[in-house]
Write an enzyme that holds these catalytic residues in place. Structure first.
Site, mmCIF file in Angstrom:
data_model
loop_
_atom_site.group_PDB
_atom_site.id
_atom_site.type_symbol
_atom_site.label_atom_id
_atom_site.label_comp_id
_atom_site.label_asym_id
_atom_site.label_seq_id
_atom_site.Cartn_x
_atom_site.Cartn_y
_atom_site.Cartn_z
ATOM 1 N N ILE A 79 -6.033 2.018 -4.507
ATOM 2 C CA ILE A 79 -6.966 2.174 -3.392
ATOM 3 C C ILE A 79 -8.328 2.609 -3.916
ATOM 4 O O ILE A 79 -8.429 3.479 -4.770
ATOM 5 C CB ILE A 79 -6.435 3.208 -2.376
ATOM 6 C CG1 ILE A 79 -5.113 2.732 -1.778
ATOM 7 C CG2 ILE A 79 -7.451 3.426 -1.255
ATOM 8 C CD1 ILE A 79 -4.500 3.702 -0.807
ATOM 9 N N GLY A 134 -1.852 2.111 -5.063
ATOM 10 C CA GLY A 134 -1.655 1.285 -3.877
ATOM 11 C C GLY A 134 -1.118 -0.096 -4.188
ATOM 12 O O GLY A 134 -0.504 -0.741 -3.337
ATOM 13 N N ASP A 137 2.526 0.303 -3.943
ATOM 14 C CA ASP A 137 2.885 0.300 -2.515
ATOM 15 C C ASP A 137 3.009 -1.129 -2.010
ATOM 16 O O ASP A 137 3.944 -1.470 -1.277
ATOM 17 C CB ASP A 137 1.800 1.006 -1.692
ATOM 18 C CG ASP A 137 1.735 2.506 -1.920
ATOM 19 O OD1 ASP A 137 2.789 3.149 -1.882
ATOM 20 O OD2 ASP A 137 0.620 3.022 -2.130
ATOM 21 N N GLU A 157 -0.423 8.457 -7.926
ATOM 22 C CA GLU A 157 -0.979 9.388 -6.942
ATOM 23 C C GLU A 157 -0.923 10.859 -7.345
ATOM 24 O O GLU A 157 -1.846 11.626 -7.043
ATOM 25 C CB GLU A 157 -0.277 9.187 -5.590
ATOM 26 C CG GLU A 157 -0.749 7.974 -4.804
ATOM 27 C CD GLU A 157 -0.140 6.663 -5.271
ATOM 28 O OE1 GLU A 157 -0.407 5.621 -4.652
ATOM 29 O OE2 GLU A 157 0.628 6.676 -6.259
ATOM 30 N N ASP A 165 1.572 7.793 -0.105
ATOM 31 C CA ASP A 165 1.923 7.823 1.326
ATOM 32 C C ASP A 165 1.903 6.456 2.005
ATOM 33 O O ASP A 165 1.934 6.370 3.229
ATOM 34 C CB ASP A 165 1.001 8.778 2.083
ATOM 35 C CG ASP A 165 -0.480 8.445 1.943
ATOM 36 O OD1 ASP A 165 -0.797 7.385 1.370
ATOM 37 O OD2 ASP A 165 -1.314 9.245 2.397
#
Length: 285
Positions: A79, A134, A137, A157, A165
């Site tokens: 991200i 990310g 993810d 992270e 998350d």
């Protein structure tokens, strides 16, 4: 939305991704992360554009399989920092109100990644170079994961002072086992292609980025020739069963097939087997 409208919307393009159909005679679409100068970092625009693209592809019967790839030297660097900063509200002064605002924003980002799972069409991801934060993810929500031998993965992270998350901590244990998942998440170490294959994160490892693209497209072509009813039903049943007991999963697939077994695809498969030929499926979803 009808297929023609969906095609027209796709043709308008996006700022962070690119959607193409390499061969109009085949039911394969490619979704490219398209910010190579930023190593395909995930911006706030990405989190609205990806679910939009997948929703449009879901409306197009000719889109049977989706291949997710990244432009440039890396698949995804995670991200974008500016997106993280923008997510945290500075106003109002009340802590509870700010916390609830942040919670809602996180849920929106989570839904963007979950859109990969919710898409009825199977999504094959082809990872080259770095897949960090990310990016993990994102690939954890895909159905089939492939990479080239130089790829690496990193649940980054904790090194940024937060817990992942957007789905890694929830999906990764079911893919690689709880012990492997928590070790990767706590240490933030790099996981290279060979070990990722051994753990089960990756299904196939290719010798180069070029072979990876060719290989992922071939997997997609093979899937696209199969019954759409069978492929989509299998994806739905496996995702549903992941969160159910065996008995509950059996009841779910019994209910599903009580309708789907009436598809003409089953009749065609039986007929083709008897005639010793390759079946030609016509179901469109």
């Amino acid at each position: 939305m009808d297929p023609a409208q969906a095609e027209a919307e796709l043709a308008k393009g996006f700022s962070t991704i690119e959607v193409i159909r390499p061969d109009r005679s085949e039911g394969v679409y490619q979704v490219w992360l398209n910010r190579p100068s930023r190593r395909n970092a995930l911006s706030l625009d990405f989190f609205s554009e990806l679910p939009r693209a997948l929703s449009l592809l879901d409306c197009i019967p000719s889109a049977r399989v989706i291949v997710l790839s990244g432009r440039g030297p890396h698949f995804c660097s995670g991200i974008e920092v500016s997106a993280l900063v923008a997510t945290v509200p500075s106003e109002p002064a009340d802590v509870a109100t700010r916390s609830e605002s942040l919670r809602r924003k996180i849920l929106v980002l989570q839904d963007s990644i979950s859109a990969v799972e919710k898409c009825r069409k199977p999504v094959i991801v082809a990872v080259h170079g770095a897949c960090v934060g990310g990016g993990v993810d994102l690939i954890a929500a895909c159905d089939i994961r492939c990479c080239e031998q130089g790829a690496f993965f990193q649940v980054k992270e904790v090194d940024l002072g937060l817990a992942a998350d957007l789905g890694t901590l929830q999906r990764l244990p079911a893919i690689v086992g709880f012990g492997n998942a928590i070790e990767l998440a706590l240490t933030a170490r790099r996981l290279y292609a060979a070990e990722a294959k051994q753990m089960g994160l990756i299904s196939r490892v290719f010798s180069s980025p070029e072979d990876l693209e060719k290989g992922a497209l071939q997997i997609a072509r093979d899937l696209a020739e199969k019954s759409a009813v069978a492929i989509m039903g299998t994806k739905a049943a496996m995702l549903k069963s992941r969160d159910l007991t065996v008995q509950q999963g059996l009841e779910h697939i019994a209910t599903w097939n009580s309708a789907m077994l009436m598809s003409s695809d089953l009749e065609e498969a039986v007929k083709a087997s008897l005639e010793k030929r390759k079946p030609v499926f016509f179901s469109k979803l």
